[in-house]
Design a protein around this motif. Structure first.
Motif, PDB file in Angstrom:
ATOM      1  N   TYR A  99     -26.236 -25.546 -45.293  1.00 12.57           N
ATOM      2  CA  TYR A  99     -25.203 -25.379 -44.268  1.00 12.57           C
ATOM      3  C   TYR A  99     -23.817 -25.579 -44.876  1.00 12.57           C
ATOM      4  CZ  TYR A  99     -22.794 -26.033 -39.769  1.00 12.57           C
ATOM      5  OH  TYR A  99     -21.951 -25.924 -38.703  1.00 12.57           O
ATOM      6  N   LEU A 100     -23.679 -26.565 -45.745  1.00  9.06           N
ATOM      7  CA  LEU A 100     -22.396 -26.807 -46.414  1.00  9.06           C
ATOM      8  C   LEU A 100     -21.975 -25.587 -47.229  1.00  9.06           C
ATOM      9  CD1 LEU A 100     -22.804 -30.492 -47.656  1.00  9.06           C
ATOM     10  CD2 LEU A 100     -21.186 -29.662 -45.935  1.00  9.06           C
ATOM     11  N   LYS A 101     -22.921 -25.008 -47.950  1.00  8.01           N
ATOM     12  CA  LYS A 101     -22.608 -23.829 -48.766  1.00  8.01           C
ATOM     13  C   LYS A 101     -22.207 -22.649 -47.884  1.00  8.01           C
ATOM     14  CE  LYS A 101     -25.584 -25.007 -52.682  1.00  8.01           C
ATOM     15  NZ  LYS A 101     -26.726 -24.578 -53.525  1.00  8.01           N
ATOM     16  N   LEU A 102     -22.860 -22.507 -46.756  1.00  9.87           N
ATOM     17  CA  LEU A 102     -22.512 -21.432 -45.823  1.00  9.87           C
ATOM     18  C   LEU A 102     -21.082 -21.599 -45.314  1.00  9.87           C
ATOM     19  CD1 LEU A 102     -23.429 -18.970 -44.141  1.00  9.87           C
ATOM     20  CD2 LEU A 102     -24.208 -20.589 -42.384  1.00  9.87           C
ATOM     21  N   ILE A 103     -20.716 -22.840 -44.986  1.00 12.86           N
ATOM     22  CA  ILE A 103     -19.353 -23.122 -44.521  1.00 12.86           C
ATOM     23  C   ILE A 103     -18.334 -22.751 -45.592  1.00 12.86           C
ATOM     24  CG2 ILE A 103     -17.750 -24.959 -43.850  1.00 12.86           C
ATOM     25  CD1 ILE A 103     -20.173 -26.421 -42.637  1.00 12.86           C
ATOM     26  N   ILE A 104     -18.591 -23.168 -46.825  1.00  7.83           N
ATOM     27  CA  ILE A 104     -17.649 -22.911 -47.915  1.00  7.83           C
ATOM     28  C   ILE A 104     -17.518 -21.421 -48.187  1.00  7.83           C
ATOM     29  CG2 ILE A 104     -17.142 -23.348 -50.340  1.00  7.83           C
ATOM     30  CD1 ILE A 104     -16.865 -25.745 -48.338  1.00  7.83           C
ATOM     31  N   ASN A 105     -18.627 -20.694 -48.151  1.00  9.65           N
ATOM     32  CA  ASN A 105     -18.570 -19.253 -48.404  1.00  9.65           C
ATOM     33  C   ASN A 105     -17.858 -18.483 -47.298  1.00  9.65           C
ATOM     34  OD1 ASN A 105     -19.864 -19.082 -50.949  1.00  9.65           O
ATOM     35  ND2 ASN A 105     -21.867 -19.341 -49.989  1.00  9.65           N
ATOM     36  N   ASN A 106     -17.689 -19.127 -46.140  1.00  8.36           N
ATOM     37  CA  ASN A 106     -17.016 -18.473 -45.011  1.00  8.36           C
ATOM     38  C   ASN A 106     -15.583 -18.964 -44.814  1.00  8.36           C
ATOM     39  OD1 ASN A 106     -19.068 -16.725 -44.178  1.00  8.36           O
ATOM     40  ND2 ASN A 106     -20.094 -18.350 -43.020  1.00  8.36           N
ATOM     41  N   ILE A 107     -15.033 -19.659 -45.816  1.00 14.10           N
ATOM     42  CA  ILE A 107     -13.669 -20.173 -45.685  1.00 14.10           C
ATOM     43  C   ILE A 107     -12.682 -19.062 -45.344  1.00 14.10           C
ATOM     44  CG2 ILE A 107     -11.709 -21.048 -47.047  1.00 14.10           C
ATOM     45  CD1 ILE A 107     -13.536 -23.045 -48.315  1.00 14.10           C
ATOM     46  N   SER A 108     -12.782 -17.927 -46.024  1.00 12.52           N
ATOM     47  CA  SER A 108     -11.832 -16.833 -45.801  1.00 12.52           C
ATOM     48  C   SER A 108     -11.881 -16.343 -44.362  1.00 12.52           C
ATOM     49  CB  SER A 108     -12.111 -15.681 -46.768  1.00 12.52           C
ATOM     50  OG  SER A 108     -13.424 -15.185 -46.606  1.00 12.52           O
ATOM     51  N   LYS A 109     -13.073 -16.363 -43.732  1.00  8.63           N
ATOM     52  CA  LYS A 109     -13.183 -15.937 -42.330  1.00  8.63           C
ATOM     53  C   LYS A 109     -12.476 -16.928 -41.407  1.00  8.63           C
ATOM     54  CE  LYS A 109     -17.494 -13.360 -42.921  1.00  8.63           C
ATOM     55  NZ  LYS A 109     -18.914 -13.219 -42.495  1.00  8.63           N
ATOM     56  N   ASN A 110     -12.590 -18.226 -41.713  1.00  5.00           N
ATOM     57  CA  ASN A 110     -11.890 -19.231 -40.908  1.00  5.00           C
ATOM     58  C   ASN A 110     -10.381 -19.074 -41.025  1.00  5.00           C
ATOM     59  OD1 ASN A 110     -14.626 -20.200 -41.174  1.00  5.00           O
ATOM     60  ND2 ASN A 110     -13.927 -22.149 -40.386  1.00  5.00           N
ATOM     61  N   ILE A 111      -9.904 -18.818 -42.249  1.00  2.00           N
ATOM     62  CA  ILE A 111      -8.479 -18.622 -42.459  1.00  2.00           C
ATOM     63  C   ILE A 111      -7.996 -17.386 -41.692  1.00  2.00           C
ATOM     64  CG2 ILE A 111      -6.713 -18.111 -44.192  1.00  2.00           C
ATOM     65  CD1 ILE A 111      -8.450 -19.656 -46.210  1.00  2.00           C
ATOM     66  N   GLU A 112      -8.800 -16.329 -41.741  1.00  4.01           N
ATOM     67  CA  GLU A 112      -8.444 -15.103 -41.023  1.00  4.01           C
ATOM     68  C   GLU A 112      -8.388 -15.353 -39.519  1.00  4.01           C
ATOM     69  OE1 GLU A 112     -10.105 -10.510 -40.425  1.00  4.01           O
ATOM     70  OE2 GLU A 112     -11.114 -11.887 -41.811  1.00  4.01           O
ATOM     71  N   LEU A 113      -9.355 -16.093 -38.977  1.00  5.42           N
ATOM     72  CA  LEU A 113      -9.362 -16.411 -37.551  1.00  5.42           C
ATOM     73  C   LEU A 113      -8.129 -17.225 -37.176  1.00  5.42           C
ATOM     74  CD1 LEU A 113     -10.653 -16.616 -34.747  1.00  5.42           C
ATOM     75  CD2 LEU A 113     -11.981 -18.579 -35.584  1.00  5.42           C
ATOM     76  N   PHE A 114      -7.819 -18.244 -37.968  1.00  4.41           N
ATOM     77  CA  PHE A 114      -6.643 -19.078 -37.707  1.00  4.41           C
ATOM     78  C   PHE A 114      -5.366 -18.243 -37.697  1.00  4.41           C
ATOM     79  CE2 PHE A 114      -3.123 -21.482 -39.683  1.00  4.41           C
ATOM     80  CZ  PHE A 114      -2.925 -22.454 -38.719  1.00  4.41           C
ATOM     81  N   ASN A 115      -5.176 -17.398 -38.706  1.00  5.32           N
ATOM     82  CA  ASN A 115      -3.966 -16.587 -38.788  1.00  5.32           C
ATOM     83  C   ASN A 115      -3.904 -15.544 -37.676  1.00  5.32           C
ATOM     84  OD1 ASN A 115      -2.636 -17.768 -41.009  1.00  5.32           O
ATOM     85  ND2 ASN A 115      -3.987 -16.722 -42.438  1.00  5.32           N
ATOM     86  N   THR A 116      -5.070 -15.024 -37.276  1.00  7.79           N
ATOM     87  CA  THR A 116      -5.096 -14.067 -36.162  1.00  7.79           C
ATOM     88  C   THR A 116      -4.625 -14.725 -34.874  1.00  7.79           C
ATOM     89  OG1 THR A 116      -6.887 -12.781 -37.153  1.00  7.79           O
ATOM     90  CG2 THR A 116      -6.567 -12.555 -34.777  1.00  7.79           C
ATOM     91  N   ILE A 117      -5.101 -15.950 -34.626  1.00 12.56           N
ATOM     92  CA  ILE A 117      -4.670 -16.678 -33.425  1.00 12.56           C
ATOM     93  C   ILE A 117      -3.164 -16.927 -33.463  1.00 12.56           C
ATOM     94  CG2 ILE A 117      -4.855 -18.870 -32.183  1.00 12.56           C
ATOM     95  CD1 ILE A 117      -7.781 -18.983 -33.061  1.00 12.56           C
ATOM     96  N   ILE A 118      -2.658 -17.357 -34.626  1.00 12.70           N
ATOM     97  CA  ILE A 118      -1.225 -17.649 -34.756  1.00 12.70           C
ATOM     98  C   ILE A 118      -0.404 -16.394 -34.507  1.00 12.70           C
ATOM     99  CG2 ILE A 118       0.595 -18.405 -36.324  1.00 12.70           C
ATOM    100  CD1 ILE A 118      -1.356 -20.602 -35.335  1.00 12.70           C
ATOM    101  N   GLU A 119      -0.775 -15.286 -35.148  1.00 12.79           N
ATOM    102  CA  GLU A 119       0.038 -14.094 -35.121  1.00 12.79           C
ATOM    103  C   GLU A 119      -0.101 -13.274 -33.849  1.00 12.79           C
ATOM    104  OE1 GLU A 119      -0.943 -12.024 -38.704  1.00 12.79           O
ATOM    105  OE2 GLU A 119      -0.333 -13.693 -39.996  1.00 12.79           O
ATOM    106  N   GLU A 120      -1.301 -13.303 -33.225  1.00 17.73           N
ATOM    107  CA  GLU A 120      -1.516 -12.476 -32.052  1.00 17.73           C
ATOM    108  C   GLU A 120      -1.377 -13.234 -30.731  1.00 17.73           C
ATOM    109  OE1 GLU A 120      -5.194 -10.364 -32.329  1.00 17.73           O
ATOM    110  OE2 GLU A 120      -4.656  -9.354 -34.210  1.00 17.73           O
ATOM    111  N   LYS A 121      -1.403 -14.555 -30.789  1.00 15.92           N
ATOM    112  CA  LYS A 121      -1.295 -15.337 -29.554  1.00 15.92           C
ATOM    113  C   LYS A 121       0.034 -16.073 -29.426  1.00 15.92           C
ATOM    114  CE  LYS A 121      -5.410 -14.210 -28.178  1.00 15.92           C
ATOM    115  NZ  LYS A 121      -5.574 -13.309 -27.027  1.00 15.92           N
ATOM    116  N   PHE A 122       0.530 -16.621 -30.540  1.00 16.14           N
ATOM    117  CA  PHE A 122       1.732 -17.457 -30.457  1.00 16.14           C
ATOM    118  C   PHE A 122       2.993 -16.731 -30.899  1.00 16.14           C
ATOM    119  CE2 PHE A 122      -1.720 -20.622 -31.232  1.00 16.14           C
ATOM    120  CZ  PHE A 122      -1.686 -21.195 -29.971  1.00 16.14           C
ATOM    121  N   LEU A 123       2.884 -15.737 -31.757  1.00 19.01           N
ATOM    122  CA  LEU A 123       4.086 -15.101 -32.319  1.00 19.01           C
ATOM    123  C   LEU A 123       4.277 -13.676 -31.826  1.00 19.01           C
ATOM    124  CD1 LEU A 123       3.851 -16.376 -36.001  1.00 19.01           C
ATOM    125  CD2 LEU A 123       5.200 -17.305 -34.125  1.00 19.01           C
ATOM    126  N   VAL A 124       3.689 -13.324 -30.687  1.00 18.51           N
ATOM    127  CA  VAL A 124       3.882 -11.981 -30.127  1.00 18.51           C
ATOM    128  C   VAL A 124       4.318 -12.111 -28.676  1.00 18.51           C
ATOM    129  CG1 VAL A 124       2.216 -10.905 -31.643  1.00 18.51           C
ATOM    130  CG2 VAL A 124       1.458 -11.805 -29.465  1.00 18.51           C
TER     131      VAL A 124
END
Length: 234
Positions: free
Chosen positions: A209-234
């Motif tokens: 499970y830990l390895k799965l989390i680490i391999n999906n870091i880029s997806k978490n970053i993408e989700l975070f930035n999507t929320i910031i850019e599409e919800k708070f900065l538009v």
């Protein structure tokens, strides 16, 4: 990405937006102690490549051990936790490889939880009060926070998203930013924290499970930035 500036905002030209990221992955375990680690051990276990060089001298204290490498990755070891930090522009793949090797080499630790913390700092050109105006006029869209004619000098808003596997906490704070040109500007600091609980997983399932989390870091970053850019900065 479009940034909505406060009303009557007239920035100087040309407009420069400073946008900085850093990511921190933290493992929590009650038996972690800085005295258990050193640079030689990290290199001998192949966690840190032999050709990596230190950017700063090692900080070694009873309660803290810190390594800063020129490749853009920092490692902080404190009582009960170890953190891996990477700056924007560095190689996320390096971070994932190092953390996965760490998980494999130190699989005897009974990890209790893991957190992924993402920080995004964005400057707002013009007045030093533009961060506060953004929070009040755009994000909160209200003057009701004024008390007896006084406006709050700092604002902080927190949002909680109860995703089933990894709840996300987003915190937004208005801050004063000092740029490379030594000009004081206003800015917004977005902080996102993904929480993963591990107590109920068996040792084998926990490692996978830990390895799965680490391999999906880029997806978490993408989700975070999507929320910031599409919800708070538009």
């Amino acid at each position: 990405m479009k940034i909505f500036f406060p009303k009557n905002f007239e920035p100087q030209k040309p407009i420069k937006i400073y946008d900085h990221h850093d990511i921190m992955v933290t493992f929590f375990c009650g038996t972690i102690n800085p005295s258990q680690f050193n640079l030689v051990k990290l290199r001998e276990t192949d966690i840190i490549p032999l050709d990596w060089q230190l950017e700063k001298p090692i900080i070694s204290k009873p309660e803290l051990l810190q390594f800063s490498f020129k490749e853009g990755i920092n490692i902080f070891i404190a009582i009960g936790k170890i953190s891996f930090i990477i700056k924007k522009g560095s190689n996320y793949v390096d971070l994932q490889k190092i953390i996965i090797r760490f998980i494999d080499k130190f699989n005897n630790y009974n990890w209790q939880k893991i957190q992924l913390n993402i920080r995004r700092l964005m400057s707002l050109p013009g007045s030093k009060d533009n961060g506060e105006k953004f929070m009040r006029e755009i994000l909160l869209n209200s003057d009701k926070w004024d008390i007896l004619g006084l406006k709050p000098v700092k604002m902080q808003v927190t949002f909680y998203y109860p995703f089933l596997q990894n709840p996300l906490l987003i915190n937004i704070t208005d801050i004063k930013v000092k740029t490379k040109e030594n000009k004081i500007k206003s800015g917004l600091l977005f902080r996102g924290t993904f929480h993963y609980a591990l107590e109920l997983k068996s040792t084998i399932n926990k490692i996978n499970y830990l390895k799965l989390i680490i391999n999906n870091i880029s997806k978490n970053i993408e989700l975070f930035n999507t929320i910031i850019e599409e919800k708070f900065l538009v």
